[in-house]
Write an enzyme that holds these catalytic residues in place. Structure first.
Site, short mmCIF file in Angstrom:
data_model
loop_
_atom_site.label_atom_id
_atom_site.label_comp_id
_atom_site.label_asym_id
_atom_site.label_seq_id
_atom_site.Cartn_x
_atom_site.Cartn_y
_atom_site.Cartn_z
N THR A 145 1.32 -0.84 0.42
CA THR A 145 0.10 -0.13 0.39
C THR A 145 0.97 1.23 0.22
O THR A 145 1.04 1.50 0.95
CB THR A 145 -1.19 0.16 1.15
N LYS A 220 -7.17 2.24 -3.41
CA LYS A 220 -6.61 1.04 -1.76
C LYS A 220 -7.00 1.90 -0.40
O LYS A 220 -7.43 2.72 0.50
CB LYS A 220 -5.55 0.76 -1.68
N LYS A 288 -0.24 5.14 8.40
CA LYS A 288 0.37 5.21 6.84
C LYS A 288 -0.68 5.92 5.93
O LYS A 288 -0.49 7.01 4.96
CB LYS A 288 1.81 4.32 6.93
#
Ligand SMILES: NC(=O)C1=CN([C@@H]2O[C@H](COP(=O)(O)OP(=O)(O)OC[C@H]3O[C@@H](n4cnc5c(N)ncnc54)[C@H](OP(=O)(O)O)[C@@H]3O)[C@@H](O)[C@H]2O)C=CC1
Ligand SMILES: O=CC(=O)O
Length: 344
Positions: A145, A220, A288
């Site tokens: 990701t 995502k 994150k």
């Protein structure tokens, strides 16, 4: 970026025995592509056993994903910064190489599942990085990701070697990875997508092809931004129930029966009530993703106040040393806030 999607099941067609849905997506910011979604069953996934497959990054996700490839009969070569994490896979039949470059040089397709943008770039483009071992006829599939800019940077390095690139971040956590039930959000070289989909089908239950590199990363990040805000809100609810003299276990049950039911509440709620956070998705990775999603929102001038508030909570939780716990430990940041305000 306001998108409109028309979903046309009436034009669905069978694609190698799997149900596939093509649908059009257009955006006012000039992105226009044909997204492709396919729901699949691992049982029918057939990989070409002659294809040499590499896997870089054997962490919480990489380990079960690689294991499923071995179980499906793949000729698999692995690498991880901490070599010992490769040992269980080696004992299942995987080969080992001592750098990403060597893995990419010895394989036709190389998957990478790294922690964050920095590690994804280092492993793909750094000294002894995968790009040094890539060339025409090979493919690099980054399932980490990361943000779109990082993905485009990696794509540029990979493609400069003559190899093809696909970004394919996954939705689904440790258990879906173990069960081969991930959802792949792919974008990039369509030819590589067509080559690797049988391998995706071994590791996942569905896949979306979203067009240009950056679109998979963006999708995502939006999904995880929603998930992070949901978890922060659920945490508030659990604590408020208790404060109001109600049983949080009953809240979990009520939520599970209604319109806001989500597997994450039923699976994580009971352990959160016991202040236990066994790691499936590390909190540091959720923070994150919130940070990268806020960057995405900023880049298209969209205000995301709910996600911004949730991100602050994840930052507080990280500063309390909870980064390696499951992201449901964000509730501890709220408990600390409540404690501080009751001391005032
Ligand atoms: N866990 C989850 O539920 C999900 C995670 N993701 C995403 O998947 C990715 C991997 O997550 P997950 O497996 O949980 O994370 P882990 O922290 O378990 O694994 C991270 C991997 O990255 C490697 N790594 C970290 N830094 C470096 C570096 N500087 N150089 C080389 N390798 C490095 C680690 O190596 P080492 O072992 O040496 O530390 C490890 O292999 C992340 O991007 C995450 O956001 C996506 C969906 C679900
Ligand atoms: O990225 C995490 C997930 O559960 O998906």
């Amino acid at each position: 970026m306001a998108m409109s999607a028309s979903f046309c099941p009436q034009i669905s067609h069978y694609f190698r025995g799997r149900i596939a849905y093509p649908f059009s997506i257009s955006s006012p910011n000039s992105v226009s592509f044909r997204a492709f979604s396919s729901q699949i069953s691992n049982a029918s996934a057939q990989v070409n056993e002659a294809t040499r497959v590499g896997f870089l990054g054997i962490g919480i996700m990489g380990s079960p994903m690689a294991q499923n490839l071995i179980k499906a009969g793949c000729d698999l070569t692995v690498w991880n910064r901490t070599k010992s994490k490769c040992d269980p896979l080696i004992s299942l039949g995987a080969k080992y190489k001592s750098s990403p470059e060597e893995v990419a040089a010895s394989c036709d397709i190389t998957f990478a599942m790294l922690a964050d943008p920095q590690s994804a770039v280092d492993v793909a483009c750094g000294k002894h990085g995968a790009a040094n071992g890539l060339g025409p006829g090979k493919g690099y599939v980054d399932v980490s990701t990361v943000d779109g800019a990082t993905s485009k940077l990696i794509s540029g390095h990979v493609k400069s070697t003559g190899a093809l690139f696909l970004e394919a971040p996954v939705s689904g956590s440790k258990k879906p990875a173990e069960d081969g039930q991930l959802i792949f959000l792919t974008a990039g070289d369509k030819d590589l997508y067509e080559t690797v989909y049988p391998f995706l089908d071994v590791m996942g239950k569905s896949r979306f092809y979203l067009g240009d590199v950056g679109n998979g990363a963006a999708m995502k990040l939006v999904v995880n931004m929603i998930m992070g805000s949901m978890m922060a809100s659920f945490s508030e609810g659990l604590l408020l129930t208790e404060k109001a003299g109600l049983d949080p276990k009953v809240l979990v049950e009520v939520v599970s029966q209604g319109a806001i039911s989500a597997p994450m509440y039923s699976t994580k709620g009971p352990s959160m009530i016991q202040s236990l956070y066994p790691t499936a998705f590390p909190l540091k990775h959720q923070q994150k993703d919130m940070r990268l999603a806020l960057g995405l929102a900023e880049s298209v001038s969209q205000s995301t106040p709910v996600a911004a508030a949730a991100n602050e909570l994840y930052k507080v939780a990280k500063s309390h040393g909870l980064g390696d716990q499951d992201f449901s430990a964000v509730i501890e940041a709220l408990k600390a806030k409540l404690q501080n305000s009751s001391n005032e």
